[in-house]
Write a protein that holds these residues in place. Structure first.
Motif, PDB file in Angstrom:
ATOM      1  N   TRP A   1       0.839  -1.201   0.000  1.00  0.00           N
ATOM      2  CA  TRP A   1       0.000   0.000   0.000  1.00  0.00           C
ATOM      3  C   TRP A   1       0.866   1.240   0.000  1.00  0.00           C
ATOM      4  CZ3 TRP A   1      -5.468  -0.503   0.394  1.00  0.00           C
ATOM      5  CH2 TRP A   1      -5.905  -1.841   0.515  1.00  0.00           C
ATOM      6  N   ASN A   2       0.555   2.150  -0.918  1.00  0.00           N
ATOM      7  CA  ASN A   2       1.332   3.374  -1.010  1.00  0.00           C
ATOM      8  C   ASN A   2       0.408   4.527  -1.389  1.00  0.00           C
ATOM      9  OD1 ASN A   2       3.523   5.140  -1.124  1.00  0.00           O
ATOM     10  ND2 ASN A   2       4.830   3.688  -2.228  1.00  0.00           N
TER      11      ASN A   2
ATOM     12  N   MET B   1      -4.216   5.834   0.244  1.00  0.00           N
ATOM     13  CA  MET B   1      -3.366   4.650   0.175  1.00  0.00           C
ATOM     14  C   MET B   1      -4.045   3.591  -0.697  1.00  0.00           C
ATOM     15  SD  MET B   1      -0.734   5.429   2.037  1.00  0.00           S
ATOM     16  CE  MET B   1       0.112   3.981   2.689  1.00  0.00           C
TER      17      MET B   1
ATOM     18  N   TYR C   1      -3.381  -0.187  -3.153  1.00  0.00           N
ATOM     19  CA  TYR C   1      -2.556  -1.385  -3.296  1.00  0.00           C
ATOM     20  C   TYR C   1      -1.850  -1.405  -4.653  1.00  0.00           C
ATOM     21  CZ  TYR C   1      -0.931  -6.163  -3.019  1.00  0.00           C
ATOM     22  OH  TYR C   1      -0.125  -7.276  -2.982  1.00  0.00           O
TER      23      TYR C   1
ATOM     24  N   LYS D   1      -8.487  -3.694  -5.419  1.00  0.00           N
ATOM     25  CA  LYS D   1      -7.842  -4.390  -4.293  1.00  0.00           C
ATOM     26  C   LYS D   1      -7.562  -3.429  -3.160  1.00  0.00           C
ATOM     27  CE  LYS D   1      -7.701  -8.394  -5.915  1.00  0.00           C
ATOM     28  NZ  LYS D   1      -8.597  -9.327  -5.225  1.00  0.00           N
TER      29      LYS D   1
ATOM     30  N   SER E   1      -9.684  -1.851  -0.961  1.00  0.00           N
ATOM     31  CA  SER E   1     -10.696  -1.716   0.081  1.00  0.00           C
ATOM     32  C   SER E   1     -11.618  -0.514  -0.161  1.00  0.00           C
ATOM     33  CB  SER E   1      -9.997  -1.635   1.443  1.00  0.00           C
ATOM     34  OG  SER E   1     -10.854  -2.037   2.469  1.00  0.00           O
ATOM     35  N   ALA E   2     -12.031   0.171   0.884  1.00  0.00           N
ATOM     36  CA  ALA E   2     -13.011   1.256   0.758  1.00  0.00           C
ATOM     37  C   ALA E   2     -12.480   2.414  -0.089  1.00  0.00           C
ATOM     38  CB  ALA E   2     -13.404   1.748   2.147  1.00  0.00           C
TER      39      ALA E   2
END
Lengths: 201, 250
Positions: free
Chosen positions: A118-119, A135, A137, A181, A183-184
């Motif tokens: 994650w960045n 952030m 993936y 990938k 998430s929210a």
């Protein structure tokens, strides 16, 4: 009528996550393995699985059609390799790319590769409106290097160096990260993309 | 800046989550898809399913669970345990896994690493290494930690990188299940020897242990099971703790 999104199936990897994610945003998803059907698409998503040459294999005969489709303003989103193939070519393979994004895909300049995890993506593009944490993936070893710096609309820092992680030309967005990938946070960006595309068709 | 990853691991047997103590003495702690979603909600960066059942019927159960989980999960899902061939790997990826980890099969047939990396891309290929201190080095063990191989763990890590692995899941047999912290010397030695991400595993008993492995080694990610399964702390609490110590997390 929900927006119809055409997802290209290059015949490598599973499209599970991206299709489910788009459906969750209210889109109707159509997966095509016959790339001639891109010509009729309302909105195109080039998913992010596979290596450059294998991904291009099915697309290659339709390069010109895809370019004119994108030139005509059809909303599109290329994710990871699906973004990289929009460039003219890649050091990862020998096949030409679609060539809609002027420039080339080159190796990441870093010690530890793949750049995996994650960045942060720094951008002021409206596709990130309402996205509070930035952030996402990532998993890749190559990056898009556009000839025109204006094509890059977002950057990410890795091992102390900045690279272009978010692109736009006309209505064709490209992300080095995987919103499906992420998430929210990723969900919000996909929702914004769907709203953006709905506004155009 | 790239964040350090926190990966809850779900050890599974016959479709249920269990956690072994030194790979023995299993205890049931829950339903995999449900747990995976809960961990995503808590802020997990990735989920790992590790299948420790041996039977072929259990493999199908595992694939069904992977596809059920992948329907709703929107963070990466890695699957390992019992992967014996490129076909096993393809099955797991087609069921919705993003990455597959291979352990014993990579030792008996290292060519499988290259084959899978070529077919699916190296980012899908995790090589799991179980290392145990033997004399003044660490030796690779296979088959759930039961079989010594005589192979040096650090050298093996370099070799799997050359063969095309995209990531290493490094488990310390000495530390696993005893909750006294990650094996810092082993993790540091392997992370220093390779240029692919290393996931530290085995021995996590507290959030301090996770901070320690990030502060003292080059690990990119920390995998943990029991501290999360038994509600000792949440992923969110771990991240808050790491953030306070200046470690970059999501």
């Amino acid at each position: 009528m929900p927006l119809k999104v055409t997802v290209t199936d290059y015949g490598v990897g599973n499209l599970y996550s991206i299709c489910r994610s788009l459906e969750r945003c209210g889109a109707e998803v159509e997966v095509v393995s016959d790339m001639s059907r891109i010509a009729d698409a309302e909105c195109i998503v080039f998913p992010g699985v596979g290596a450059f040459d294998r991904t291009m294999r099915k697309l290659l005969p339709y390069r010109e059609e895809i370019v004119s489709k994108l030139e005509s303003g059809t909303p599109a989103l290329g994710i990871c390799i699906g973004m990289q193939i929009l460039f003219e070519g890649s050091d990862e393979g020998t096949s030409p790319g679609i060539g809609f994004y002027p420039g080339r895909v080159r190796p990441m300049d870093a010690e530890v590769l793949p750049h995996m995890g994650w960045n942060e993506v720094v951008t002021s593009d409206p596709l990130f409106d309402g996205v509070d944490d930035r952030m996402f993936y990532f998993v890749h070893s190559y990056r898009g290097c556009p000839d025109d710096p204006g094509l890059c609309i977002g950057t990410t820092e890795y091992e102390g160096k900045e690279f272009a992680s978010f692109f736009r030309k006309g209505n064709a967005y490209g992300t080095q990260f995987h919103p499906e990938k992420s998430s929210a946070t990723g969900r919000k960006v996909l929702q914004n993309f769907i709203s953006f595309a709905e506004g155009l068709v | 800046m790239l964040a350090k990853r926190i990966i809850p691991c779900l050890d599974m047997k016959n479709g249920r989550v269990v956690k072994g103590i030194n790979f023995k003495g299993l205890r049931d702690v829950g339903d995999p898809p449900q747990l995976a979603m809960e961990y995503e909600r808590q802020g997990a960066d990735e989920i790992t399913f590790l299948d420790i059942s041996a039977s072929l019927e259990a493999r199908q159960t595992m694939l069904d669970i992977v596809s059920e989980t992948a329907k709703n999960l929107t963070i990466p899902l890695a699957v390992g345990g019992g992967i014996r061939s490129a076909q096993d790997m393809r099955d797991a990826l087609n069921s919705g896994a993003d990455k597959v980890s291979v352990n014993s099969a990579a030792v008996s047939d290292p060519g499988i690493i290259t084959e899978c990396a070529k077919d699916f891309g190296k980012q899908c290929v995790i090589v799991a290494i179980d290392g145990k201190k033997v004399g003044d080095r660490w030796e690779v063990f296979t088959h759930g930690g039961t079989r010594p191989t005589g192979i040096d763990a650090v050298e093996w890590a370099q070799k799997v990188q050359d063969l095309g692995a995209g990531e290493i899941l490094l488990t310390s047999m000495d530390a696993d299940g005893v909750k006294t912290g990650y094996d810092i010397p082993l993790t540091a030695a392997v992370a220093d020897a390779v240029d692919i991400p290393v996931i530290a595993s085995g021995g996590c008993g507290s959030k301090e242990h996770i901070a320690e492995v990030f502060q003292q080694t080059g690990a990119s990610a920390a995998l943990a099971a029991s501290i999360f399964h038994y509600n000792e702390c949440t992923v969110a609490e771990v991240k808050e703790f790491l953030k306070d110590r200046g470690i970059v997390v999501r």
